[in-house]
Design a protein around this motif. Structure first.
Motif, PDB file in Angstrom:
ATOM      1  N   THR A   1       0.823   5.521   0.927  1.00  0.00           N
ATOM      2  CA  THR A   1       0.119   6.574   1.651  1.00  0.00           C
ATOM      3  C   THR A   1      -0.008   7.812   0.773  1.00  0.00           C
ATOM      4  O   THR A   1       0.552   7.893  -0.327  1.00  0.00           O
ATOM      5  CB  THR A   1       0.889   6.935   2.926  1.00  0.00           C
ATOM      6  OG1 THR A   1       2.160   7.509   2.560  1.00  0.00           O
ATOM      7  CG2 THR A   1       1.123   5.697   3.791  1.00  0.00           C
ATOM      8  N   ALA A   2      -0.710   8.791   1.307  1.00  0.00           N
ATOM      9  CA  ALA A   2      -0.846  10.066   0.592  1.00  0.00           C
ATOM     10  C   ALA A   2       0.521  10.723   0.414  1.00  0.00           C
ATOM     11  O   ALA A   2       0.796  11.348  -0.613  1.00  0.00           O
ATOM     12  CB  ALA A   2      -1.783  10.990   1.368  1.00  0.00           C
ATOM     13  N   LEU A   3       1.396  10.572   1.422  1.00  0.00           N
ATOM     14  CA  LEU A   3       2.739  11.134   1.305  1.00  0.00           C
ATOM     15  C   LEU A   3       3.508  10.453   0.170  1.00  0.00           C
ATOM     16  O   LEU A   3       4.243  11.107  -0.580  1.00  0.00           O
ATOM     17  CB  LEU A   3       3.491  10.965   2.629  1.00  0.00           C
ATOM     18  CG  LEU A   3       4.907  11.558   2.692  1.00  0.00           C
ATOM     19  CD1 LEU A   3       4.866  13.065   2.430  1.00  0.00           C
ATOM     20  CD2 LEU A   3       5.544  11.272   4.049  1.00  0.00           C
TER      21      LEU A   3
ATOM     22  N   LEU B   1       2.170   9.156  -2.522  1.00  0.00           N
ATOM     23  CA  LEU B   1       1.625   9.673  -3.780  1.00  0.00           C
ATOM     24  C   LEU B   1       2.186  11.052  -4.095  1.00  0.00           C
ATOM     25  O   LEU B   1       2.475  11.369  -5.256  1.00  0.00           O
ATOM     26  CB  LEU B   1       0.097   9.734  -3.699  1.00  0.00           C
ATOM     27  CG  LEU B   1      -0.631   8.382  -3.687  1.00  0.00           C
ATOM     28  CD1 LEU B   1      -2.127   8.591  -3.452  1.00  0.00           C
ATOM     29  CD2 LEU B   1      -0.399   7.655  -5.018  1.00  0.00           C
ATOM     30  N   LEU B   2       2.351  11.868  -3.056  1.00  0.00           N
ATOM     31  CA  LEU B   2       2.982  13.170  -3.263  1.00  0.00           C
ATOM     32  C   LEU B   2       4.427  12.997  -3.732  1.00  0.00           C
ATOM     33  O   LEU B   2       4.926  13.784  -4.549  1.00  0.00           O
ATOM     34  CB  LEU B   2       2.946  13.984  -1.965  1.00  0.00           C
ATOM     35  CG  LEU B   2       1.610  14.610  -1.585  1.00  0.00           C
ATOM     36  CD1 LEU B   2       1.711  15.285  -0.222  1.00  0.00           C
ATOM     37  CD2 LEU B   2       1.165  15.620  -2.647  1.00  0.00           C
TER      38      LEU B   2
ATOM     39  N   GLY C   1       6.689   7.348   2.949  1.00  0.00           N
ATOM     40  CA  GLY C   1       5.295   7.004   2.742  1.00  0.00           C
ATOM     41  C   GLY C   1       5.074   5.661   2.104  1.00  0.00           C
ATOM     42  O   GLY C   1       3.957   5.284   1.846  1.00  0.00           O
TER      43      GLY C   1
ATOM     44  N   GLN D   1       0.832  -1.193   0.000  1.00  0.00           N
ATOM     45  CA  GLN D   1       0.000   0.000   0.000  1.00  0.00           C
ATOM     46  C   GLN D   1       0.875   1.254   0.000  1.00  0.00           C
ATOM     47  O   GLN D   1       2.019   1.223   0.441  1.00  0.00           O
ATOM     48  CB  GLN D   1      -0.903   0.015   1.237  1.00  0.00           C
ATOM     49  CG  GLN D   1      -1.810  -1.199   1.338  1.00  0.00           C
ATOM     50  CD  GLN D   1      -2.784  -1.280   0.185  1.00  0.00           C
ATOM     51  OE1 GLN D   1      -3.418  -0.293  -0.171  1.00  0.00           O
ATOM     52  NE2 GLN D   1      -2.918  -2.465  -0.404  1.00  0.00           N
TER      53      GLN D   1
END
Length: 293
Positions: A118-120, A122-123, A293, A116
């Motif tokens: 995280t949003a971090l 993806l950033l 992340g 998986q």
């Protein structure tokens, strides 16, 4: 990550950027890689003997397998990197090569291993993509290019940078496992792998000795510089891997991209330096975010 590990990585990044600039200026190919490998073998021979005189006789099949795999991967990495430098700008090839390795590792883990993100994270991917966009020419890519040759040169730089990054990711995993899990000496995994590099690169020289002699006279100074300093940079990183997680060390190495973008843009006179420095910073930040992340 300890302060010592970070200091090792910072110093290694500066050294790594400097020897890549020397390799770019040499304009060499597989024969230049052979010159550096031979000089490396000779210059670092006393240290290799001193470190390995007791350890190497105890090695088994597993240790030699890691040496062989490391040597092969480093050959592909270096030859492809040199070819990219001949056909494109260092400030395109180098940052993309350094940044794409961790990015590719993360994408493979997500797509094939079910990990998986995280949003971090993806950033982080967005930062790497944005950095590549800036290095490749920035907003100018959205307009019709007025110079087809320059556009083709950028595209070649992108392709060689990504391919180099694939092999960077590969040898980083192999060598990191060797020093962290198998507990091989960082000095020995690099030095003994050099014998593999010499053997694989020798045919490129033996096919045309007169041409190799001409190239040697033109390139030996650059080859000697790379042979002396490049092992220092990589061995420092391997020692840092023994003190800190690989997932932290690999992204932290990307500080070398900023050194290369600043120094290379100045010494080599490559255009759009501001955009490429900003792109290198974006890739470095993105890779760091991927690690967290």
């Amino acid at each position: 990550m300890t302060l010592t590990a970070f200091a090792l990585i910072l110093l290694a990044g500066l050294i790594h950027a400097c020897w890549n600039i020397a390799a770019k200026k040499a304009g060499g190919d597989a024969r230049f890689a052979f010159f550096t490998a031979v000089l490396m073998m000779l210059f670092w021979g006393p240290l290799g003997w001193w470190v390995g005189r007791d350890a190497v006789p105890l090695w088994g099949l597993r240790e030699w397998a890691f040496v062989g795999a490391s040597g092969v991967l480093h050959v592909f990495y270096y030859v492809i990197l040199l070819r990219g430098y001949r056909k494109a700008d260092l400030t395109v090839v180098y940052p993309l090569a350094r940044g794409s390795g961790p990015l590719l590792s993360s994408l493979v883990a997500i797509a094939l291993l079910g990990e998986q993100i995280t949003a971090l994270g993806l950033l982080g991917i967005a930062g790497v993509v944005g950095g590549v966009f800036l290095i490749a020419g920035g907003p100018g890519l959205l307009r019709a290019a007025h110079d087809p040759q320059a556009r083709a040169r950028v595209h070649l730089g992108l392709a060689y940078g990504v391919l180099t990054g694939v092999f960077i990711a590969s040898y980083t995993v192999v060598d990191g496992y060797a020093v962290k899990v198998v507990l091989m000496s960082p000095i020995l995994i690099d030095y003994m792998g050099n014998f593999v590099r010499v053997a694989l690169l020798a045919p490129a020289v033996l096919r045309d000795l007169p041409t190799a002699a001409v190239l040697w006279r033109a390139q030996w100074r650059f080859a000697l510089l790379v042979a002396v300093v490049s092992p220092v940079a990589y061995v420092l990183v391997l020692y840092a891997m023994q003190q800190a997680p690989l997932s932290h060390v690999a992204p932290a190495r990307e500080v070398s991209m900023l050194f290369a973008a600043l120094i290379g843009g100045h010494l080599l006179g490559e255009g759009d330096r501001a955009a490429r420095v900003l792109g290198a910073l974006c890739i470095a930040a993105g890779v760091a975010a991927l690690a967290l992340g």
